[in-house]
Design an enzyme around this catalytic site. Structure first.
Site, PDB file in Angstrom:
ATOM      1  N   ASP A  16       0.804  -1.221   0.000  1.00  0.00           N
ATOM      2  CA  ASP A  16       0.000   0.000   0.000  1.00  0.00           C
ATOM      3  C   ASP A  16       0.838   1.273   0.000  1.00  0.00           C
ATOM      4  O   ASP A  16       0.441   2.297   0.564  1.00  0.00           O
ATOM      5  CB  ASP A  16      -0.977   0.015   1.205  1.00  0.00           C
ATOM      6  CG  ASP A  16      -1.856  -1.210   1.221  1.00  0.00           C
ATOM      7  OD1 ASP A  16      -2.219  -1.678   0.128  1.00  0.00           O
ATOM      8  OD2 ASP A  16      -2.173  -1.702   2.329  1.00  0.00           O
ATOM      9  N   LYS A  22       1.678   2.140  -5.096  1.00  0.00           N
ATOM     10  CA  LYS A  22       2.188   1.582  -6.362  1.00  0.00           C
ATOM     11  C   LYS A  22       1.233   1.884  -7.517  1.00  0.00           C
ATOM     12  O   LYS A  22       1.667   2.221  -8.612  1.00  0.00           O
ATOM     13  CB  LYS A  22       2.387   0.055  -6.224  1.00  0.00           C
ATOM     14  CG  LYS A  22       3.404  -0.325  -5.159  1.00  0.00           C
ATOM     15  CD  LYS A  22       3.499  -1.821  -4.960  1.00  0.00           C
ATOM     16  CE  LYS A  22       2.261  -2.437  -4.340  1.00  0.00           C
ATOM     17  NZ  LYS A  22       1.998  -2.040  -2.935  1.00  0.00           N
ATOM     18  N   GLY A  36      -4.580  -4.422  -3.731  1.00  0.00           N
ATOM     19  CA  GLY A  36      -5.578  -3.400  -4.031  1.00  0.00           C
ATOM     20  C   GLY A  36      -4.824  -2.157  -4.446  1.00  0.00           C
ATOM     21  O   GLY A  36      -4.172  -1.529  -3.621  1.00  0.00           O
ATOM     22  N   HIS A  37      -4.854  -1.847  -5.730  1.00  0.00           N
ATOM     23  CA  HIS A  37      -4.073  -0.725  -6.256  1.00  0.00           C
ATOM     24  C   HIS A  37      -5.010   0.377  -6.739  1.00  0.00           C
ATOM     25  O   HIS A  37      -5.859   0.140  -7.604  1.00  0.00           O
ATOM     26  CB  HIS A  37      -3.164  -1.198  -7.401  1.00  0.00           C
ATOM     27  CG  HIS A  37      -2.121  -2.185  -6.949  1.00  0.00           C
ATOM     28  ND1 HIS A  37      -1.180  -2.715  -7.785  1.00  0.00           N
ATOM     29  CD2 HIS A  37      -1.871  -2.715  -5.726  1.00  0.00           C
ATOM     30  CE1 HIS A  37      -0.394  -3.542  -7.094  1.00  0.00           C
ATOM     31  NE2 HIS A  37      -0.800  -3.567  -5.853  1.00  0.00           N
ATOM     32  N   GLN A  97       1.925  -6.115  -3.218  1.00  0.00           N
ATOM     33  CA  GLN A  97       2.403  -6.181  -1.841  1.00  0.00           C
ATOM     34  C   GLN A  97       3.693  -5.359  -1.687  1.00  0.00           C
ATOM     35  O   GLN A  97       3.933  -4.459  -2.467  1.00  0.00           O
ATOM     36  CB  GLN A  97       2.633  -7.639  -1.392  1.00  0.00           C
ATOM     37  CG  GLN A  97       1.357  -8.440  -1.200  1.00  0.00           C
ATOM     38  CD  GLN A  97       0.768  -8.984  -2.490  1.00  0.00           C
ATOM     39  OE1 GLN A  97       1.456  -9.626  -3.266  1.00  0.00           O
ATOM     40  NE2 GLN A  97      -0.498  -8.745  -2.724  1.00  0.00           N
TER      41      GLN A  97
HETATM   42  P1  GDP Z   1      -0.882   0.307  -3.513  1.00  0.00           P
HETATM   43  O1  GDP Z   1      -1.433  -0.968  -3.009  1.00  0.00           O
HETATM   44  O2  GDP Z   1       0.584   0.438  -3.272  1.00  0.00           O
HETATM   45  O3  GDP Z   1      -1.228   0.589  -4.944  1.00  0.00           O
HETATM   46  O4  GDP Z   1      -1.560   1.460  -2.655  1.00  0.00           O
HETATM   47  P2  GDP Z   1      -3.131   1.590  -2.281  1.00  0.00           P
HETATM   48  O5  GDP Z   1      -3.867   2.039  -3.466  1.00  0.00           O
HETATM   49  O6  GDP Z   1      -3.611   0.357  -1.588  1.00  0.00           O
HETATM   50  O7  GDP Z   1      -3.073   2.701  -1.157  1.00  0.00           O
HETATM   51  C1  GDP Z   1      -2.529   3.949  -1.384  1.00  0.00           C
HETATM   52  C2  GDP Z   1      -3.604   5.017  -1.104  1.00  0.00           C
HETATM   53  O8  GDP Z   1      -2.994   6.287  -0.977  1.00  0.00           O
HETATM   54  C3  GDP Z   1      -4.606   5.156  -2.219  1.00  0.00           C
HETATM   55  O9  GDP Z   1      -5.848   5.522  -1.664  1.00  0.00           O
HETATM   56  C4  GDP Z   1      -4.049   6.303  -3.062  1.00  0.00           C
HETATM   57  O10 GDP Z   1      -5.065   7.010  -3.770  1.00  0.00           O
HETATM   58  C5  GDP Z   1      -3.447   7.169  -1.999  1.00  0.00           C
HETATM   59  N1  GDP Z   1      -2.246   7.921  -2.390  1.00  0.00           N
HETATM   60  C6  GDP Z   1      -1.258   7.571  -3.249  1.00  0.00           C
HETATM   61  N2  GDP Z   1      -0.292   8.494  -3.251  1.00  0.00           N
HETATM   62  C7  GDP Z   1      -0.676   9.457  -2.392  1.00  0.00           C
HETATM   63  C8  GDP Z   1      -0.078  10.676  -1.915  1.00  0.00           C
HETATM   64  O11 GDP Z   1       1.017  11.062  -2.298  1.00  0.00           O
HETATM   65  N3  GDP Z   1      -0.773  11.390  -0.981  1.00  0.00           N
HETATM   66  C9  GDP Z   1      -1.982  10.992  -0.520  1.00  0.00           C
HETATM   67  N4  GDP Z   1      -2.576  11.760   0.394  1.00  0.00           N
HETATM   68  N5  GDP Z   1      -2.568   9.855  -0.930  1.00  0.00           N
HETATM   69  C10 GDP Z   1      -1.909   9.095  -1.836  1.00  0.00           C
HETATM   70  P1  IMO Z   2      -0.937  -4.251  -2.203  1.00  0.00           P
HETATM   71  O1  IMO Z   2      -0.495  -4.802  -3.515  1.00  0.00           O
HETATM   72  C1  IMO Z   2      -0.946  -4.670   2.146  1.00  0.00           C
HETATM   73  C2  IMO Z   2      -1.020  -8.740   3.767  1.00  0.00           C
HETATM   74  C3  IMO Z   2      -2.264  -9.168   4.506  1.00  0.00           C
HETATM   75  C4  IMO Z   2      -1.663 -10.116   5.518  1.00  0.00           C
HETATM   76  C5  IMO Z   2      -0.557 -10.809   4.724  1.00  0.00           C
HETATM   77  C6  IMO Z   2      -0.940 -12.162   4.163  1.00  0.00           C
HETATM   78  O2  IMO Z   2      -2.228  -3.529  -2.250  1.00  0.00           O
HETATM   79  O3  IMO Z   2       0.175  -3.458  -1.581  1.00  0.00           O
HETATM   80  P2  IMO Z   2      -2.492 -12.880   2.119  1.00  0.00           P
HETATM   81  O4  IMO Z   2      -3.944 -12.674   1.867  1.00  0.00           O
HETATM   82  O5  IMO Z   2      -1.612 -12.317   1.055  1.00  0.00           O
HETATM   83  O6  IMO Z   2      -2.149 -14.307   2.429  1.00  0.00           O
HETATM   84  O7  IMO Z   2      -2.177 -12.075   3.482  1.00  0.00           O
HETATM   85  O8  IMO Z   2      -0.235  -9.921   3.661  1.00  0.00           O
HETATM   86  N1  IMO Z   2      -1.241  -8.230   2.392  1.00  0.00           N
HETATM   87  C7  IMO Z   2      -1.169  -6.928   2.045  1.00  0.00           C
HETATM   88  N2  IMO Z   2      -0.982  -5.845   2.812  1.00  0.00           N
HETATM   89  N3  IMO Z   2      -1.057  -4.550   0.810  1.00  0.00           N
HETATM   90  C8  IMO Z   2      -1.225  -5.632   0.035  1.00  0.00           C
HETATM   91  O9  IMO Z   2      -1.228  -5.566  -1.313  1.00  0.00           O
HETATM   92  C9  IMO Z   2      -1.323  -6.906   0.648  1.00  0.00           C
HETATM   93  N4  IMO Z   2      -1.511  -8.160   0.184  1.00  0.00           N
HETATM   94  C10 IMO Z   2      -1.442  -8.961   1.257  1.00  0.00           C
HETATM   95  O10 IMO Z   2      -2.897  -8.070   5.109  1.00  0.00           O
HETATM   96  O11 IMO Z   2      -1.039  -9.395   6.549  1.00  0.00           O
HETATM   97 MG    MG Z   3      -2.963  -1.674  -1.762  1.00  0.00          MG
END
Ligand code: GDP
Ligand code: IMO
Ligand code: MG
Length: 420
Positions: free
Chosen positions: A13, A16, A40-41, A220
């Protein structure tokens, strides 16, 4: 022609999705190489937002080829739904390719994930990731995307055979039952939809390497890597740079740039050690300011200070050539910022991330305090426009990791980005 790899340097998270979408305009291929719908991206264009679990974060560019690599475990139902949602909102996926070698997640994997992690010991996403990768490693009960290309009756026979074994196992362990019929019906439907996309992506990609720019999108983060992460509190795939090759078939020597995404602080969803975690009001404040709630499960993310012991280690195991620092805006308004520079373990000081779980549980972070800033920085377009304290924060990260920060993200939107 260039191959760029984007991956997470913490526990996932890191942002990416935003950065892959930002890079995507300069690349013809956007490729996922690991994980499944545990990811979840988030991608945002103007007022539009998608939370993608399986599709590469290049969906805003219908003309570009998106590939689901061999390293993934794919739940066909999730994928079909995701394709529908994206296409219904006007973004064609005619240029999608799914590796014939990607493995399949079925209902029994999800049930087993739920049963094995019932007490929430690891806190998995319950998507069936671990059981599906286990089946892949043990080979006997695995289904691959190529199986969806079999004549319907052959596919059904294969699934029925596996289901028989699974039934016995489920009975022995008293796991919740599944209905083979329902699984068969569902897979027949999804197979029809997915068949046209399934192909031998290794050939597609190795041809593309010679002619096109390729962007590899990690899921991840490094500390969730099965080998290099905080085992057993990890996911069941490799999330680090090497996985980009094994998960696509693009040889390691073709990868030119390794971009590590790091959040300006640290978060983690699920269980496991987290040395700089803030369990107080401040942790809550960061969670609110950063909207730190899981993209896949909605769970609140644990929040804490930036940990440079972690970043040094994760930059090392990935060979990170540049850092993208995200969510710097979230730290606005904090009087002072702590950054972890070393750990104390049994009265010894170390700046090496401990790999033994027992040691990691014991570490006490040693902090350096840096000055915070009050200004809202989301409108800043250049490094020069940032408050001096924010510039010092970035410089300190570069000095400590030895890796240049090339992009600073100051908001979730595309244009809330500073290219250094
Ligand atoms: P990922 O799994 O690495 O793709 O990240 P996620 O999408 O799960 O979580 C990142 C969250 O932060 C999302 O809701 C993005 O819209 C938000 N986000 C990304 N970059 C920034 C930033 O620079 N500032 C803020 N405030 N939010 C951001
Ligand atoms: P993105 O790509 C954050 C975590 C779960 C748990 C552990 C194992 O959005 O960054 P699993 O279901 O993979 O067997 O769970 O890994 N986890 C993540 N945490 N971002 C993710 O993906 C994750 N994918 C798995 O919360 O701790
Ligand atoms: Mg994510």
């Amino acid at each position: 022609m260039t191959v760029t790899l984007i991956l997470g340097l913490q526990w996932g998270d890191e942002g990416k999705g935003k950065i892959v979408d930002l890079f995507a305009k300069d690349y013809e291929y956007i490729v996922r190489f690991n994980g499944g719908d545990n990811a979840g991206h988030t991608v945002i264009k103007g007022e539009e937002e998608f939370k993608l679990h399986l599709l590469p974060s290049g969906i805003f560019y219908p003309e570009k080829t998106k590939i689901i690599g061999n390293g993934l475990v794919v739940n066909p139902e999730t994928l079909v739904k995701e394709i529908e949602v994206v296409e219904n909102r006007g973004y064609s996926l005619k240029n999608l390719a799914i590796s014939s070698n990607a493995n399949i997640i079925l209902e029994w994997h999800k049930l087993m994930d739920g049963a094995l992690d019932k007490s929430g010991k690891i806190g998995t996403t319950k998507k069936g990731i671990g059981p599906a990768y286990s089946d892949k490693a043990s080979r006997t009960f695995a289904l691959r995307m190529s199986d969806l290309l079999l004549p319907e009756n052959e596919l059904a026979t294969k699934i029925e055979k596996i289901a028989k074994h699974k039934k016995k196992l489920f009975k022995a362990f008293d796991f919740q039952e599944f209905k083979t019929d329902e699984i068969l019906q569902a897979i027949k439907k999804t197979a029809k939809i997915l068949r046209p996309y399934i192909t031998d992506t290794q050939f597609l990609l190795n041809k593309a390497v010679e002619e096109k720019n390729i962007l590899l999108e990690g899921a991840q983060g490094t500390l969730l890597d099965l080998d290099h992460g905080t085992f057993p509190y990890v996911t069941s795939s490799n999330t680090t740079a090497g996985a980009a090759s094994t998960g696509t078939g693009i040889p390691p020597n073709k990868i030119d740039k390794i971009v590590g995404i790091a959040k300006a602080y640290t978060t983690r969803v699920g269980e496991g050690p987290f040395p700089t975690e803030l369990t107080d009001k401040l942790g809550e404040k960061i969670r609110e300011a950063g909207h730190e709630f899981g993209t896949t499960t909605g769970r609140p993310r644990r929040c804490g200070w930036l940990d440079l012991v972690i970043l040094k280690y994760t930059c090392m195991v990935n060979g990170t050539t540049e850092i993208v620092l995200t969510k710097l805006d979230v730290l606005s308004g904090l009087k002072e910022l702590k950054v972890c520079t070393a750990y104390e373990i049994d009265k010894h000081k170390t700046s090496n991330f401990p790999l033994e779980p027992a040691k990691l549980e014991k570490v006490k972070p040693i902090y350096k305090t840096l000055e915070g800033w009050n200004e809202n920085i989301t409108e800043c377009k250049k490094i020069a426009e940032l408050p001096s304290q924010a510039k010092a924060y970035i410089k300190y990260i570069e000095e400590q990791t030895g890796v240049p920060v090339k992009i600073v993200s100051v908001g979730p939107k595309r244009d809330e980005t500073i290219i250094v």
